[in-house]
Design a protein around this motif. Sequence first.
Motif: not given
Length: 393
Positions: A138-139, A147-154, A82-84
Motif C-alpha cells: 500500500l505504500s 482504496i481511494i477509488h472505491l471510497f471516494d466514488i460513493t 508510505e511514511t511507515t
Amino acid sequence: MSGKEFENSPDIDGVARALSQVTLQGDTFLHGDTEARQKLIASAKELVAAAETPVEALLWHTWALPTRTVAARVAVDLKLFETTVQDDGRPKTNEELAAPTGASPALVKRISRACVSMHMLDEKGPGLYVPNRLTHLLSGPGFVGSIIHLFDITQEYRFPKPDNALDGPFQYANGIGTAFEWLANHPEVFQAFYSYVHALRKHRPSWTDIYPVHEKLVNGLKLDGDASVFVDIGGGTGQILQDFRADIPEYRGRLVLQEIPEVIAAATVGPDDGIELQVHDFFTPQPIKGARAYFLRSCLHDWPDEQCRTILGHLKDAMEPGYSKIIISDAVMADEKATWQHVALDIFMIAQLSAQERTESEWHALVESCGLKIAGIYNKGEGNEGVVEIVAE
C-alpha cells in the motif's frame, strides 16, 4: 436451545469439520502443494464462521467492516503507509507518522491502531509502528488507488482534529449541531438504536458481573437520605436500574434515574418499580450530594475530554471523599493491539461525535486531570465494556 443460547453459541459440529479441513489442507500446502493454499484459506474462513457466535458475526459485519473502510481511506490521506516504510521501516511514533501531513498525532494514533487491527501495519509497542508485507503493497500508488477509488466514488469525508463535539465529520455531512439532535428529529432511528443497544447488552457480561458490587457498594452503605442513593446518570429509559434492582436485591438504598426531559418522558420505569425519576443535565451541577455511587454507562465515550472534565468535575463536587464512588461502564482499550470491537467503536465515535473510546492510560490521564483517582479497572472477556471505579482523593 433457547434464543439467547443460540445467539451466543458457536457451531460445534461446524468447528470440528472445518478444523479437520484446515489441518488436512494446511499439511498438504506445507508439503509443497501450492494449489492447496486457496482451499486452506476457504477452510480457515469456514472455521472462523463456525467458531463465531451469531452475535459476534453480526457485529463484525455492522461494526468492523464499515469502520475499516473509513480508517483505510483516512490512512491514505495521512500518508501512513508510505511514511511507515521510510528509513528501512524503522519503528515510528505517532508524532513521526503525523509529521508529513501536519495531522493531529491523536488522530494518527486512532487510525494507526485501526490499521494494526486490519494487519495493514504492525505494532512493536504502544504507539510504535513498523511495516509488514501489506504496508509495503500500500505504500506505492498502485494498489492504494483501490482504496481511494472505491471510497471516494460513493462518499466524501472530513476528519479534523477529533476534539470538537460541534465541528466534526457528522456536522460536515449533516449540517446539524450534534448526532443527538439528529436522533431527536428521527425518532424511528432513535428507537432502533435503543432496541439494538438493549439487545446487545443481553449478550454481554453485565457490569455487575465484572465489578465487585457487594464489596464496593453494598458493604458500608449508609441508609440515610442521599447517602444511600445509586444514581444512574444519563441512564436512558431505565433498563440498567431495573436490571440492577433484580441482580442486586441486597442493595437497600434509593435508586435514581437522571436524564434529559424527553428521555425521562419515555422512561419505562418509575416509582412503582422503586426507581425515582429526575430531570438532569450532566453538564450542570449534580443535585444529589454524597451519594453512594454515581453511575455512567456509555456516556463519557460520547464526548471529547473537555466535556468529560466538566461532567466529572460536577460529580467530584458532589462526592463524599472516602465513601462516594463514580462507576463508569465503558470500553477500556488495550494500549497495544486493541481488539477490533473497540477499534471499530472508536472510529464510529470519531465520525459521529468527535469523541472516543479510551485506553487504560487515557482513562488515567482524563480522571487524574480532574483531581480524581482511579481505584480499579475491571474487565471480563475480549472486546466487552469494562468498569472504571473512581474515588475522590
